[in-house]
Design a protein around this motif. Structure first.
Motif, PDB file in Angstrom:
ATOM      1  N   UNK A 341       0.872  -1.181   0.000  1.00 20.57           N
ATOM      2  CA  UNK A 341       0.000   0.000   0.000  1.00 20.57           C
ATOM      3  C   UNK A 341       0.907   1.229   0.000  1.00 20.57           C
ATOM      4  N   UNK A 342       0.319   2.366  -0.322  1.00 15.99           N
ATOM      5  CA  UNK A 342       1.089   3.601  -0.192  1.00 15.99           C
ATOM      6  C   UNK A 342       1.339   3.878   1.288  1.00 15.99           C
ATOM      7  N   UNK A 343       2.569   4.278   1.604  1.00 15.47           N
ATOM      8  CA  UNK A 343       2.893   4.578   3.001  1.00 15.47           C
ATOM      9  C   UNK A 343       1.976   5.680   3.521  1.00 15.47           C
ATOM     10  N   UNK A 344       1.394   5.449   4.693  1.00 16.15           N
ATOM     11  CA  UNK A 344       0.449   6.405   5.254  1.00 16.15           C
ATOM     12  C   UNK A 344       0.459   6.256   6.769  1.00 16.15           C
ATOM     13  N   UNK A 345       1.146   7.174   7.446  1.00 14.68           N
ATOM     14  CA  UNK A 345       1.279   7.076   8.901  1.00 14.68           C
ATOM     15  C   UNK A 345      -0.068   7.223   9.612  1.00 14.68           C
ATOM     16  N   UNK A 346      -0.939   8.089   9.073  1.00 20.75           N
ATOM     17  CA  UNK A 346      -2.239   8.275   9.724  1.00 20.75           C
ATOM     18  C   UNK A 346      -3.051   6.973   9.716  1.00 20.75           C
ATOM     19  N   UNK A 347      -3.021   6.270   8.577  1.00 20.02           N
ATOM     20  CA  UNK A 347      -3.717   4.978   8.498  1.00 20.02           C
ATOM     21  C   UNK A 347      -3.062   3.954   9.419  1.00 20.02           C
ATOM     22  N   UNK A 366       3.797  -0.409  19.072  1.00 16.81           N
ATOM     23  CA  UNK A 366       3.962   0.374  17.850  1.00 16.81           C
ATOM     24  C   UNK A 366       3.220   1.695  17.906  1.00 16.81           C
ATOM     25  N   UNK A 367       2.063   1.700  18.553  1.00 14.93           N
ATOM     26  CA  UNK A 367       1.327   2.952  18.704  1.00 14.93           C
ATOM     27  C   UNK A 367       2.132   3.903  19.589  1.00 14.93           C
ATOM     28  N   UNK A 368       2.772   3.345  20.630  1.00 15.90           N
ATOM     29  CA  UNK A 368       3.639   4.160  21.469  1.00 15.90           C
ATOM     30  C   UNK A 368       4.765   4.796  20.670  1.00 15.90           C
ATOM     31  N   UNK A 369       5.344   4.014  19.737  1.00 16.62           N
ATOM     32  CA  UNK A 369       6.418   4.538  18.895  1.00 16.62           C
ATOM     33  C   UNK A 369       5.923   5.660  17.988  1.00 16.62           C
ATOM     34  N   UNK A 370       4.715   5.513  17.475  1.00 16.18           N
ATOM     35  CA  UNK A 370       4.164   6.552  16.603  1.00 16.18           C
ATOM     36  C   UNK A 370       4.017   7.859  17.376  1.00 16.18           C
ATOM     37  N   UNK A 373       7.572   9.347  18.148  1.00 11.13           N
ATOM     38  CA  UNK A 373       8.260   9.918  16.986  1.00 11.13           C
ATOM     39  C   UNK A 373       7.427  10.955  16.233  1.00 11.13           C
ATOM     40  N   UNK A 374       6.170  11.080  16.623  1.00  7.19           N
ATOM     41  CA  UNK A 374       5.310  12.044  15.937  1.00  7.19           C
ATOM     42  C   UNK A 374       4.974  11.627  14.521  1.00  7.19           C
ATOM     43  N   UNK A 375       4.816  10.348  14.287  1.00 10.50           N
ATOM     44  CA  UNK A 375       4.470   9.838  12.959  1.00 10.50           C
ATOM     45  C   UNK A 375       2.968   9.570  12.888  1.00 10.50           C
ATOM     46  N   UNK A 376       2.243  10.352  12.103  1.00 14.26           N
ATOM     47  CA  UNK A 376       0.800  10.169  11.939  1.00 14.26           C
ATOM     48  C   UNK A 376      -0.018  10.795  13.034  1.00 14.26           C
ATOM     49  N   UNK A 377       0.669  11.281  14.085  1.00 12.09           N
ATOM     50  CA  UNK A 377       0.026  11.992  15.199  1.00 12.09           C
ATOM     51  C   UNK A 377       1.018  13.044  15.700  1.00 12.09           C
ATOM     52  N   UNK A 378       0.493  13.966  16.480  1.00 13.20           N
ATOM     53  CA  UNK A 378       1.401  14.935  17.101  1.00 13.20           C
ATOM     54  C   UNK A 378       2.261  14.207  18.127  1.00 13.20           C
ATOM     55  N   UNK A 379       3.547  14.584  18.191  1.00 12.41           N
ATOM     56  CA  UNK A 379       4.447  13.954  19.155  1.00 12.41           C
ATOM     57  C   UNK A 379       3.891  14.169  20.560  1.00 12.41           C
ATOM     58  N   UNK A 380       3.798  13.075  21.323  1.00 15.59           N
ATOM     59  CA  UNK A 380       3.174  13.162  22.654  1.00 15.59           C
ATOM     60  C   UNK A 380       3.806  12.068  23.520  1.00 15.59           C
ATOM     61  N   UNK A 381       4.788  12.490  24.352  1.00 15.81           N
ATOM     62  CA  UNK A 381       5.489  11.507  25.183  1.00 15.81           C
ATOM     63  C   UNK A 381       4.576  10.871  26.238  1.00 15.81           C
ATOM     64  N   UNK A 382       3.585  11.632  26.682  1.00 13.16           N
ATOM     65  CA  UNK A 382       2.672  11.091  27.688  1.00 13.16           C
ATOM     66  C   UNK A 382       1.864   9.917  27.114  1.00 13.16           C
ATOM     67  N   UNK A 383       1.369  10.123  25.885  1.00  7.24           N
ATOM     68  CA  UNK A 383       0.626   9.041  25.228  1.00  7.24           C
ATOM     69  C   UNK A 383       1.556   7.880  24.891  1.00  7.24           C
TER      70      UNK A 383
END
Length: 411
Positions: A341-347, A366-370, A373-383
């Motif tokens: 598929x086409x790379x898509x961080x939001x998906x 993996x969601x923690x890594x996203x 790193x702020x990939x597909x979401x705003x960087x949020x260390x708490x999340x």
């Protein structure tokens, strides 16, 4: 009926019964049919073969002409037969309301089979408004006369709480009564009662016993369940060959869960020689029936073994949309790295989240890594910390390392 006719009718019954017991139902029907105009028992036995769809010869109009007068004259068995004729449209136009009328007349005379079928009509809403309470009432009336099918159905109603208060002990009681009469569905359900400890003390040994009785009668669900008992070593010694044997018997009847498990056995070489082609074959059969686990595994094999990433994405999506957590994770990986598929961080985040919220530890990591790193979401260390911790608490080593690195970074 004169003495000669009586002897002839007795001969027809005896020969018909013998042929039916041998499984030669067409010949049995012919034998009953020779005397059905002079002997009610031959007539009713022929009706039974017709309604069980064990013969192909059309006796419909002849049966109706003989059954209707008897039913009008108050014969309970004839009323039941007439109810069957209207229910399936044999000899008359199909009419469920008329079927209910004749079942009721017979049932109110205490005829157990009619009581069972009247309960069936209420349960399904055929010819009457669906009414679980009335269904339970008639199943009970029939069950108390020893009708095995009604005993099984009443057990199901107690298990599910339909028309009666949910009561696993009562469910087990009625399943047992039916199972002891040889009802394969009840034997399987009683096995499940023991397997899960519903209303009884859990006993894998007793579960396996009842699964076997049902499986040996050809019940596909029980064959799958018995296969699982051998695979897990529950109530029987662990034996992958036996597991594969019972999975195959069930799978060949089209049972999707068994097809999946047989595919799993071939993929891993459990009880059979490892064979990816056979694994794909059985996964596909199961997947085509909508089994989410099979869709996921087939998608994984297309991607990892056969390199068909496009087909893999379709299968993973089908599975993920059925809320399969592993498939949701795999679909997330495909979107994160652009595999098929086409790379898509939001998906990727979307599918990781769906899987993570079901408690799948790899998706949580993996969601923690996203988030980290702020990939597909705003960087949020708490999340990120939240999801690493959820995964780490389930023993995920990578999540533990990621959590430690994040805590050091935040210090």
């Amino acid at each position: 009926m004169d003495e000669k006719s009586k002897i002839s009718a007795q001969y027809c019954q005896e020969q018909g019964d013998a042929l039916a017991e041998q499984g030669n139902c067409e010949a049995a029907a012919q034998m009953y049919g020779m005397c059905m105009e002079n002997d009610e028992q031959c007539l009713f036995k022929l009706c039974d073969l017709v309604f069980k769809e064990q013969i192909t010869t059309d006796y419909g109009s002849r049966l109706y002409d003989l059954i209707k007068p008897l039913a009008l004259n108050g014969n309970a068995e004839a009323q039941y037969c007439l109810g069957n004729m209207y229910r399936i449209g044999n000899g008359v136009s199909k009419d469920c309301e008329e079927s209910v009328t004749w079942y009721r007349k017979s049932a109110e005379q205490g005829y157990a089979n009619a009581q069972h079928h009247l309960g069936y009509m209420y349960y399904n809403g055929y010819g009457v408004s669906k009414d679980y309470g009335e269904a339970a009432k008639w199943f009970r009336t029939s069950a108390e006369q020893g009708n095995a099918k009604s005993q099984h159905n009443l057990g199901n109603m107690y298990k599910d709480g339909n028309g009666v208060g949910q009561n696993y002990k009562e469910a087990a009681k009625w399943f047992r009564k039916s199972a002891e009469q040889g009802n394969a569905k009840a034997q399987n359900n009683l096995g499940m009662i023991y397997d899960n400890g519903y209303g009884v003390i859990r006993s894998y040994k007793k579960a396996a016993k009842w699964f076997r009785k049902s499986a040996e009668q050809g019940n596909a669900c029980a064959q799958h369940n018995l296969g699982y008992m051998y695979k897990a070593g529950h109530g029987v010694g662990r034996n992958y060959e036996e597991a594969a044997k019972w999975f195959r018997k069930s799978a060949e009847q089209g049972y999707a869960n068994a097809q999946f498990d047989l595919g799993l056995m071939y993929e891993n070489g459990y009880g059979v020689s490892q064979d990816y082609e056979e694994a794909v074959k059985w996964y596909r059969k199961s997947a085509e029936q909508g089994n989410a686990d099979a869709q996921n595994n087939l998608g994984r094999m297309y991607a990892n073994v056969y390199g068909g990433s496009g087909e893999s994405e379709k299968l993973h999506r089908k599975s993920a949309e059925q809320n399969n957590a592993v498939a949701q994770f795999n679909l997330g990986v495909m979107y994160e790295y652009g595999k098929g598929v086409d790379q898509n961080y939001e998906e990727a985040v979307k599918w990781y989240r769906k899987s993570a919220e079901q408690g799948y530890p790899m998706a949580q990591n993996n969601l923690g890594l996203m988030y980290a790193n702020g990939n597909g979401v705003s960087k949020d260390y708490k999340e990120a910390e939240k999801w690493f911790r959820k995964s780490a608490e389930q023993g995920n080593i990578k999540a533990k390392d990621n959590l430690l690195k994040l805590l050091i970074k935040k210090a």
